[in-house]
Design a protein around this motif. Structure first.
Motif, PDB file in Angstrom:
ATOM      1  N   ALA A  43      33.888  29.164  42.968  1.00 59.01           N
ATOM      2  CA  ALA A  43      34.042  29.502  41.554  1.00 59.01           C
ATOM      3  C   ALA A  43      32.961  30.480  41.118  1.00 59.01           C
ATOM      4  N   ASN A  44      33.393  31.524  40.416  1.00 58.39           N
ATOM      5  CA  ASN A  44      32.531  32.589  39.881  1.00 58.39           C
ATOM      6  C   ASN A  44      31.952  33.510  40.956  1.00 58.39           C
ATOM      7  N   ARG A  71      44.754  38.487  39.511  1.00 59.88           N
ATOM      8  CA  ARG A  71      44.332  38.541  38.107  1.00 59.88           C
ATOM      9  C   ARG A  71      45.502  38.164  37.193  1.00 59.88           C
ATOM     10  N   GLY A  74      45.877  34.525  37.028  1.00 61.42           N
ATOM     11  CA  GLY A  74      44.771  33.771  36.469  1.00 61.42           C
ATOM     12  C   GLY A  74      43.745  33.300  37.479  1.00 61.42           C
ATOM     13  N   ILE A  77      39.177  36.953  37.648  1.00 60.07           N
ATOM     14  CA  ILE A  77      38.758  37.462  36.341  1.00 60.07           C
ATOM     15  C   ILE A  77      38.018  38.772  36.549  1.00 60.07           C
ATOM     16  N   THR A  79      35.493  41.477  34.755  1.00 66.42           N
ATOM     17  CA  THR A  79      34.523  41.624  33.670  1.00 66.42           C
ATOM     18  C   THR A  79      33.961  43.031  33.694  1.00 66.42           C
ATOM     19  N   ARG A  87      38.051  32.870  39.449  1.00 66.95           N
ATOM     20  CA  ARG A  87      38.204  32.048  38.270  1.00 66.95           C
ATOM     21  C   ARG A  87      38.032  30.577  38.675  1.00 66.95           C
ATOM     22  N   PHE A  93      41.947  24.801  33.687  1.00 70.55           N
ATOM     23  CA  PHE A  93      42.940  25.547  34.460  1.00 70.55           C
ATOM     24  C   PHE A  93      44.057  24.618  34.931  1.00 70.55           C
TER      25      PHE A  93
END
Length: 237
Positions: A43-44, A71, A74, A77, A79, A87, A93
């Motif tokens: 994640a991230n 993307r 979902g 992501i 930025t 994500r 979610f």
């Protein structure tokens, strides 16, 4: 070998990544998506195009295409000034996914009730017999058979975009649920729901079948969310 017992989950007929321009891009899409769902990509975590291209022995063009596909679903992501990142597959979610299922699956079921043949019902009964024989002893086998049960209902629907969306979201929930055991209460409810659904399909009662499926999907989603909540609480303590 028993065809049903040996079943491995496959997507409904015609279900492929929307927008993938080549077979290699579709394969790359499936690979990166599975890496996200399974947690191999955290994640991230930043998704650097050049690094992914090198890792998967491909050019940067299909990687960019795949990141845009993900993307749109979902999973990724974008930025400004920071590029793409994974994500988090968190409770929000999962909630969004199962709530979409509550909207889609009853409609798919209602259509099937009007189209089901004796052969369709016999196949559902055979899969359910296999589910009950396994009785959650092998949870991977249960997951495969449960997916087979619902795929039989949804796969011939004329709206293949809806069937595709169901399948992709189903795979996310399957991946997340691998971390948890079914509670005894949830096991019993799954069995009751499947038996009742078959009976309603036999009776041609589309409305009640759709209502049952909505409750079934919601129950599954809430079961996963509760497991996630408990796990998060344990980590925080």
């Amino acid at each position: 070998m028993d065809e049903v017992a040996d079943y491995k989950a496959e997507p409904p007929v015609g279900v492929e990544p929307i927008g993938a321009s080549t077979d290699s891009a579709a394969l790359l899409y499936k690979t990166i998506r599975e890496d996200i769902v399974s947690g191999r990509l955290k994640a991230n975590q930043r998704l650097v195009v050049a690094d992914l291209a090198r890792c998967h022995n491909t050019s940067t063009t299909p990687v960019r295409e795949v990141l845009q596909l993900l993307r749109g679903e979902g999973f990724v992501i974008f930025t400004r000034n920071r590029g793409a990142r994974v994500r988090p597959i968190d409770r929000d979610f999962v909630r969004d996914i199962y709530e979409i299922g509550v909207l889609i699956e009853p409609a798919l079921t209602r259509w099937f009730v009007g189209m089901a043949t004796e052969a369709d019902i016999a196949e559902l009964e055979e899969v359910q017999a296999q589910i009950e024989a396994n009785n959650f002893a092998d949870q991977i086998k249960h997951s495969d058979l449960d997916t087979k049960f619902h795929t039989l209902i949804y796969q011939r629907h004329y709206n293949q975009h809806a069937a595709e969306l169901w399948w992709k979201h189903r795979e996310v929930l399957r991946a997340v649920s691998r971390r948890f055991d079914f509670t005894l209460a949830r096991r019993a409810q799954v069995m009751r729901d499947h038996r009742e659904l078959i009976a309603l399909i036999k009776a041609g009662d589309a409305d009640r079948a759709a209502e049952l499926v909505a409750r079934h999907v919601e129950g599954s989603g809430l079961h996963i969310l509760e497991h996630m909540r408990v796990m998060e609480a344990a980590r925080a303590s």
